[in-house]
Design a protein around this motif. Structure first.
Motif, PDB file in Angstrom:
ATOM      1  N   GLU A  11      24.115  30.272 -17.551  1.00 48.57           N
ATOM      2  CA  GLU A  11      25.315  31.097 -17.393  1.00 48.57           C
ATOM      3  C   GLU A  11      25.013  32.346 -16.584  1.00 48.57           C
ATOM      4  O   GLU A  11      25.831  32.785 -15.760  1.00 48.57           O
ATOM      5  N   GLY A  12      23.834  32.913 -16.787  1.00 53.65           N
ATOM      6  CA  GLY A  12      23.436  34.068 -15.989  1.00 53.65           C
ATOM      7  C   GLY A  12      23.348  33.725 -14.517  1.00 53.65           C
ATOM      8  O   GLY A  12      23.773  34.503 -13.653  1.00 53.65           O
ATOM      9  N   GLY A  13      22.818  32.532 -14.241  1.00 53.60           N
ATOM     10  CA  GLY A  13      22.719  32.079 -12.851  1.00 53.60           C
ATOM     11  C   GLY A  13      24.087  31.856 -12.230  1.00 53.60           C
ATOM     12  O   GLY A  13      24.341  32.261 -11.088  1.00 53.60           O
ATOM     13  N   ARG A  14      25.004  31.244 -12.975  1.00 50.33           N
ATOM     14  CA  ARG A  14      26.356  31.001 -12.460  1.00 50.33           C
ATOM     15  C   ARG A  14      27.103  32.314 -12.236  1.00 50.33           C
ATOM     16  O   ARG A  14      27.810  32.478 -11.230  1.00 50.33           O
ATOM     17  N   ASN A  15      26.984  33.229 -13.184  1.00 51.02           N
ATOM     18  CA  ASN A  15      27.658  34.524 -13.043  1.00 51.02           C
ATOM     19  C   ASN A  15      27.151  35.263 -11.812  1.00 51.02           C
ATOM     20  O   ASN A  15      27.923  35.908 -11.090  1.00 51.02           O
ATOM     21  N   PHE A  16      25.847  35.166 -11.571  1.00 47.94           N
ATOM     22  CA  PHE A  16      25.261  35.809 -10.394  1.00 47.94           C
ATOM     23  C   PHE A  16      25.874  35.236  -9.118  1.00 47.94           C
ATOM     24  O   PHE A  16      26.287  35.977  -8.215  1.00 47.94           O
ATOM     25  N   LEU A  17      25.973  33.913  -9.037  1.00 45.72           N
ATOM     26  CA  LEU A  17      26.549  33.283  -7.850  1.00 45.72           C
ATOM     27  C   LEU A  17      28.014  33.685  -7.664  1.00 45.72           C
ATOM     28  O   LEU A  17      28.468  33.918  -6.536  1.00 45.72           O
ATOM     29  N   ASP A  18      28.757  33.779  -8.771  1.00 45.54           N
ATOM     30  CA  ASP A  18      30.170  34.138  -8.681  1.00 45.54           C
ATOM     31  C   ASP A  18      30.378  35.554  -8.159  1.00 45.54           C
ATOM     32  O   ASP A  18      31.432  35.868  -7.589  1.00 45.54           O
ATOM     33  N   LYS A  19      29.397  36.423  -8.345  1.00 44.66           N
ATOM     34  CA  LYS A  19      29.527  37.821  -7.928  1.00 44.66           C
ATOM     35  C   LYS A  19      29.018  38.074  -6.502  1.00 44.66           C
ATOM     36  O   LYS A  19      29.233  39.160  -5.958  1.00 44.66           O
ATOM     37  N   ILE A  20      28.330  37.087  -5.930  1.00 45.64           N
ATOM     38  CA  ILE A  20      27.808  37.257  -4.569  1.00 45.64           C
ATOM     39  C   ILE A  20      28.976  37.411  -3.586  1.00 45.64           C
ATOM     40  O   ILE A  20      29.971  36.697  -3.666  1.00 45.64           O
ATOM     41  N   LYS A  21      28.841  38.344  -2.656  1.00 42.47           N
ATOM     42  CA  LYS A  21      29.901  38.598  -1.683  1.00 42.47           C
ATOM     43  C   LYS A  21      29.496  38.205  -0.265  1.00 42.47           C
ATOM     44  O   LYS A  21      30.194  37.450   0.400  1.00 42.47           O
ATOM     45  N   MET A  22      28.375  38.716   0.228  1.00 44.69           N
ATOM     46  CA  MET A  22      27.970  38.438   1.608  1.00 44.69           C
ATOM     47  C   MET A  22      27.111  37.189   1.723  1.00 44.69           C
ATOM     48  O   MET A  22      27.353  36.344   2.593  1.00 44.69           O
ATOM     49  N   CYS A  23      26.120  37.057   0.902  1.00 46.34           N
ATOM     50  CA  CYS A  23      25.196  35.922   0.996  1.00 46.34           C
ATOM     51  C   CYS A  23      25.958  34.615   0.779  1.00 46.34           C
ATOM     52  O   CYS A  23      26.959  34.575   0.064  1.00 46.34           O
ATOM     53  N   SER A  24      25.467  33.566   1.381  1.00 45.61           N
ATOM     54  CA  SER A  24      26.130  32.263   1.296  1.00 45.61           C
ATOM     55  C   SER A  24      25.684  31.508   0.058  1.00 45.61           C
ATOM     56  O   SER A  24      24.524  31.591  -0.364  1.00 45.61           O
ATOM     57  N   LEU A  25      26.612  30.744  -0.516  1.00 46.40           N
ATOM     58  CA  LEU A  25      26.286  29.799  -1.583  1.00 46.40           C
ATOM     59  C   LEU A  25      26.178  28.439  -0.917  1.00 46.40           C
ATOM     60  O   LEU A  25      27.178  27.860  -0.485  1.00 46.40           O
ATOM     61  N   SER A  26      24.989  27.931  -0.807  1.00 46.97           N
ATOM     62  CA  SER A  26      24.756  26.688  -0.073  1.00 46.97           C
ATOM     63  C   SER A  26      23.499  26.022  -0.588  1.00 46.97           C
ATOM     64  O   SER A  26      22.637  26.672  -1.197  1.00 46.97           O
ATOM     65  N   ALA A  27      23.375  24.727  -0.311  1.00 49.92           N
ATOM     66  CA  ALA A  27      22.171  23.990  -0.706  1.00 49.92           C
ATOM     67  C   ALA A  27      21.125  24.012   0.398  1.00 49.92           C
ATOM     68  O   ALA A  27      20.015  23.521   0.201  1.00 49.92           O
ATOM     69  N   ASN A  28      21.460  24.560   1.562  1.00 46.06           N
ATOM     70  CA  ASN A  28      20.501  24.602   2.660  1.00 46.06           C
ATOM     71  C   ASN A  28      19.567  25.796   2.501  1.00 46.06           C
ATOM     72  O   ASN A  28      19.718  26.627   1.608  1.00 46.06           O
ATOM     73  N   LEU A  29      18.598  25.904   3.386  1.00 47.17           N
ATOM     74  CA  LEU A  29      17.702  27.056   3.416  1.00 47.17           C
ATOM     75  C   LEU A  29      17.138  27.187   4.826  1.00 47.17           C
ATOM     76  O   LEU A  29      17.294  26.300   5.660  1.00 47.17           O
TER      77      LEU A  29
END
Length: 400
Positions: A328-346
């Motif tokens: 849940e901590g990990g999901r909450n962190f992703l939900d709060k990200i604004k600039m960085c991309s949420l993606s499976a790539n690197l």
């Protein structure tokens, strides 16, 4: 693939320096005297007469036959990686996983055995645990912290010793020199996935690797545009991989090869900046109260810091960190990200954050995730080329 069917590239080098090889290794100019290599978007090639065609297929002449076998753009890209890694030959694939699968499928027979580090990419783990057992090929994992005891996992039928370093996504660093000596002692084929380091930061062949594989989709492309993979190494092994790929069809497309070859021209300067940013991000994360653990090869706190300093030029662009609060901590962190991309790539110019437990490795059981070093709150950050203050500000507001 460096064999008799390969077209010629410009091998007159002004230097053996990495950056010069990346830029000046080019396909021979056509009659138009172009400065930059053109695209060769053709499925096939023509022959002068029956004898030319016969001799070409008999591999008595160096000539392109069919783009599933070789193509000028693919050859240029492959030759660059061969030189960068200090290899003898190579073959380029449609994806990184095509490179990994084809390499193993070529070199293994039913009844063979693999010894592999435990922290590996999710799809590689699936090959080892779901598909290879169908053909009576078994894999034994060892943990990074148990590296010194790896010989106890070697069996009479062991054929391949396989490593990722740094590993995905746990950012473990394994001693290439040590494992190269083990592979030589036991006459094993030593294969290294060098995707996270790239040839600029690390050359496993110097330490005894027989084959090096890359997902060129990552830092080699560097801008999240195309897919690609490549395997380079000993000429006799690559020859067999080439023959397998020639008949099974996982070849890289000419367009992707053209893009990737141009990308290699800026690999060194890009990776330098990625690493500079990543170290600053890692230092920030290590000091944040909501982060339990930060792993980056060039942080003195990394358990394999001295090994990383020995075999890597810089620490790479991937930072792994453990957020308090589990999944849940990990999901909450992703939900709060604004600039960085949420993606499976690197390995992109854009910073990407991924929560493996709920995304890339979500199909693994809790036990399987723990076995490969993926804890519930683990976040993988692929640090990009934005201003590092902006990257840190986004991570900070999401963590706060």
């Amino acid at each position: 693939m460096s064999d008799n069917n390969q077209p010629k590239t410009n091998n007159e080098q002004l230097s053996t320096n990495f950056e010069t090889l990346a830029i000046r290794t080019q396909t021979e100019r056509s009659q138009f005297d172009e400065h930059s290599t053109p695209l060769y978007l053709t499925s096939s090639f023509v022959f002068e007469d029956a004898e030319d065609m016969r001799a070409s297929f008999a591999e008595e002449k160096s000539k392109n036959l069919y783009s599933r076998f070789s193509n000028p753009n693919v050859t240029e890209f492959t030759d660059k990686i061969v030189k960068m890694e200090g290899a003898e030959a190579g073959y380029a694939f449609a994806t990184g996983m095509a490179a990994i699968y084809s390499t193993f499928a070529t070199l293994l027979n039913a009844g063979d055995h693999i010894v592999s580090c435990q922290s590996v990419f999710g799809s590689t783990h699936t090959l080892f645990t779901k598909y290879f057992p169908k053909w009576n090929i078994e894999t034994t994992y060892f943990k990074a912290e148990d590296s010194e005891n790896v010989e106890k996992y070697i069996q009479p039928n062991t054929k391949i010793l396989y490593l990722e370093t740094p590993t995905n996504p746990a950012i473990e660093v394994l001693d290439l020199e040590f494992f190269g000596q083990i592979a030589k002692k036991h006459n094993l084929i030593f294969i290294v996935d060098n995707c996270f380091a790239t040839p600029y930061l690390q050359q496993p062949i110097k330490y005894g690797a027989d084959i090096v594989v890359h997902s060129a989709t990552k830092l080699i492309d560097g801008q999240g545009r195309v897919l690609g993979g490549v395997a380079v190494g000993r000429e006799d092994l690559i020859r067999e991989i080439y023959l397998f790929a020639r008949n099974t069809g996982p070849a890289m497309s000419p367009f992707n090869a053209w893009v990737l070859s141009k990308s290699l021209e800026t690999l060194a300067i890009r990776v330098e900046k990625h690493c500079e940013n990543a170290l600053k991000v890692a230092e920030f994360l290590e000091s944040h109260p909501n982060v339990e653990l930060t792993k980056y090869p060039f942080l003195p706190s990394h358990p394999s810091y001295e090994i990383a300093k020995k075999q890597m030029k810089l620490g790479g662009n991937i930072v792994a960190f453990e957020i308090k609060g589990g999944i849940e901590g990990g999901r909450n962190f992703l939900d709060k990200i604004k600039m960085c991309s949420l993606s499976a790539n690197l390995g992109d110019t854009r910073t990407i954050v991924t929560h493996p437990a709920s995304t890339t490795h979500s199909k693994l059981s809790d036990e399987e995730r723990n076995e490969v070093g993926i804890t519930a709150g683990l976040v993988r950050c692929s640090v990009g080329l934005e201003n590092v203050e902006d990257i840190i500000a986004d991570l900070k507001q999401a963590l706060d």
